[in-house]
Motif scaffolding. Sequence first.
Motif: not given
Ligand SMILES: CC(C)(COP(=O)(O)OP(=O)(O)OC[C@H]1O[C@@H](n2cnc3c(N)ncnc32)[C@H](O)[C@@H]1OP(=O)(O)O)[C@@H](O)C(=O)NCCC(=O)NCCS
Length: 172
Positions: A132, A92, A104, A102, A100, A141, A94
């Motif tokens: 990461n 994935y 994803s 929820g 941030g 989660r 986002a």
């Molecule tokens: C990783 C990624 C997909 C998370 O997307 P997001 O939509 O922000 O995630 P969500 O909002 O659904 O967060 C789900 C949980 O993760 C936690 N979380 C999300 N990003 C975080 C971070 N950088 N550090 C710590 N916790 C994090 C949230 O607090 C949440 O926890 P909770 O349910 O206990 O409150 C996004 O940061 C991204 O696209 N990163 C770059 C691409 C990447 O790394 N992809 C994965 C490759 S393996």
Amino acid sequence: MTLETGRLLLRAFEPGDVDAVHDACQDEDIQFYTPVPVPFGRQDAEKMVREGREGWAADKDYVLGAFRKDTVALVGSYCLTKVSAGVYELGYWAVKDQRGQGYSAEAARALCDWGWATLDVHRIEWWAMAGNTGSRAVAERLGFTVEGTLRNRGIANDGKPHDWWVGGLVRA
Ligand SMILES: CC(C)(COP(=O)(O)OP(=O)(O)OC[C@H]1O[C@@H](n2cnc3c(N)ncnc32)[C@H](O)[C@@H]1OP(=O)(O)O)[C@@H](O)C(=O)NCCC(=O)NCCS
């Protein structure tokens, strides 16, 4: 194929999504933590959209774009890719300004639920570069167990080998 959650609509990417995909993939975290081409041009976005549709047609890779129901904005891309018999990898990314909230976790859970119900799958895997924490938080989660750290497992876009985390969800 579409999936609906409380806040999101998930569907295969369409040619009209190319601009949104192109803009999203300019993000430095997507470029560092996922295997997208760097720099990421419009042709790369067209290829991503096209290959996403081909994956569905071939019944092999299942990529869905997630879109907010309230604004129809693109939230991210969520994928189950076949690794071997009964094993799929969840991936994935986002859109930066949609993180941030929820989304994803919501989208990836819907895709995994669909996978368990629809595919012949006994294990869903998650891989991420060590460090990461965002990706790991989403996986945890969803109930993934982080099973280990593989040393120097892959080369990132900085051209250097990095450790990789691996985790899994298994059919209960
Ligand atoms: C990783 C990624 C997909 C998370 O997307 P997001 O939509 O922000 O995630 P969500 O909002 O659904 O967060 C789900 C949980 O993760 C936690 N979380 C999300 N990003 C975080 C971070 N950088 N550090 C710590 N916790 C994090 C949230 O607090 C949440 O926890 P909770 O349910 O206990 O409150 C996004 O940061 C991204 O696209 N990163 C770059 C691409 C990447 O790394 N992809 C994965 C490759 S393996």
